[in-house]
Scaffold this motif. Structure first.
Motif, PDB file in Angstrom:
ATOM      1  N   THR A  78     -73.129  47.913   0.894  1.00 53.40           N
ATOM      2  CA  THR A  78     -72.195  47.683  -0.207  1.00 53.40           C
ATOM      3  C   THR A  78     -72.864  47.910  -1.555  1.00 53.40           C
ATOM      4  N   ILE A  79     -74.060  47.403  -1.719  1.00 54.27           N
ATOM      5  CA  ILE A  79     -74.775  47.577  -2.989  1.00 54.27           C
ATOM      6  C   ILE A  79     -75.092  49.055  -3.224  1.00 54.27           C
ATOM      7  N   THR A  80     -75.449  49.761  -2.172  1.00 53.55           N
ATOM      8  CA  THR A  80     -75.749  51.196  -2.305  1.00 53.55           C
ATOM      9  C   THR A  80     -74.516  51.978  -2.718  1.00 53.55           C
TER      10      THR A  80
ATOM     11  N   SER B 277     -72.685  47.378 -14.042  1.00 53.41           N
ATOM     12  CA  SER B 277     -71.855  46.198 -13.817  1.00 53.41           C
ATOM     13  C   SER B 277     -71.290  46.183 -12.403  1.00 53.41           C
ATOM     14  N   LEU B 278     -70.938  47.334 -11.868  1.00 49.65           N
ATOM     15  CA  LEU B 278     -70.417  47.398 -10.502  1.00 49.65           C
ATOM     16  C   LEU B 278     -71.501  47.022  -9.492  1.00 49.65           C
ATOM     17  N   THR B 279     -72.696  47.512  -9.713  1.00 50.37           N
ATOM     18  CA  THR B 279     -73.815  47.186  -8.821  1.00 50.37           C
ATOM     19  C   THR B 279     -74.150  45.702  -8.893  1.00 50.37           C
ATOM     20  N   MET B 280     -74.140  45.133 -10.084  1.00 53.47           N
ATOM     21  CA  MET B 280     -74.455  43.716 -10.236  1.00 53.47           C
ATOM     22  C   MET B 280     -73.379  42.857  -9.581  1.00 53.47           C
TER      23      MET B 280
ATOM     24  N   ASP C  34     -71.297  53.514  -9.474  1.00 52.84           N
ATOM     25  CA  ASP C  34     -71.692  53.145 -10.834  1.00 52.84           C
ATOM     26  C   ASP C  34     -72.383  54.308 -11.542  1.00 52.84           C
ATOM     27  N   SER C  35     -73.181  55.065 -10.813  1.00 54.08           N
ATOM     28  CA  SER C  35     -73.862  56.208 -11.443  1.00 54.08           C
ATOM     29  C   SER C  35     -72.898  57.359 -11.725  1.00 54.08           C
TER      30      SER C  35
END
Length: 161
Positions: free
Chosen positions: A93-95, A110-113, A101-102
């Motif tokens: 999910t984080i990946t 913000s999406l990654t956080m 996000d990139s």
């Protein structure tokens, strides 16, 4: 991992009967609790020392003992698979959030956080559940052993399939 360690302990002490297995299971569980609590207290004592005389290497060893005893206690009575599955899903999910996000125009992470905080929340809930379940099973094993020791119950042979 935990099953291997406990099975090795049972083999070393020669526990063959249901009574022996229950006795050593209770002793092992409370030993892990005692090791975790004692190392946590020792770490707190060493952290209260002034910074220039703190035994750093000893504190690292004590921290390792605390983490190892805590992990062994949690995985003694619960399964490792849900926790590892949630961690793997969280990494995925984080990946994915990082990739999206990139690609976005803002690129402020913000999406990654948000994905990271969500994963940490889910893993924290699973960890809390595992702690509660572990305490429940340790206490119920202790009560069962105490009742057997006082001749209030008999032990049936447990068959694991």
């Amino acid at each position: 991992m935990e099953v291997v360690i406990f099975s090795y302990l049972l083999k070393q002490v020669g526990a063959e009967t249901e009574e022996d297995v229950l006795k050593w299971s209770v002793m092992y569980g409370w030993g892990l609790v005692a090791a975790s609590l004692l190392s946590f207290v020792m770490l707190g004592v060493f952290l209260s020392f002034p910074e220039n005389i703190q035994p750093i290497l000893l504190m690292k060893c004590i921290s390792f003992v605390w983490v190892a005893a805590f992990i062994l206690f949690i995985f003694r009575y619960t399964s490792v698979k849900p926790m590892l599955g949630a961690a793997a899903a969280g990494i995925t999910t984080i990946t994915i959030a990082s990739v999206f996000d990139s690609w976005s125009d803002r690129r402020d992470s913000s999406l990654t956080m948000g994905a990271f905080l969500g994963v940490v929340l889910v893993l924290s809930v699973l960890l809390a559940k595992n702690i509660i379940v572990s305490w429940y099973y340790l206490i119920s094993e202790t009560v069962r052993y105490m009742k057997y020791h006082r001749k209030q119950i008999t032990l049936e042979t447990t068959v694991l399939k």
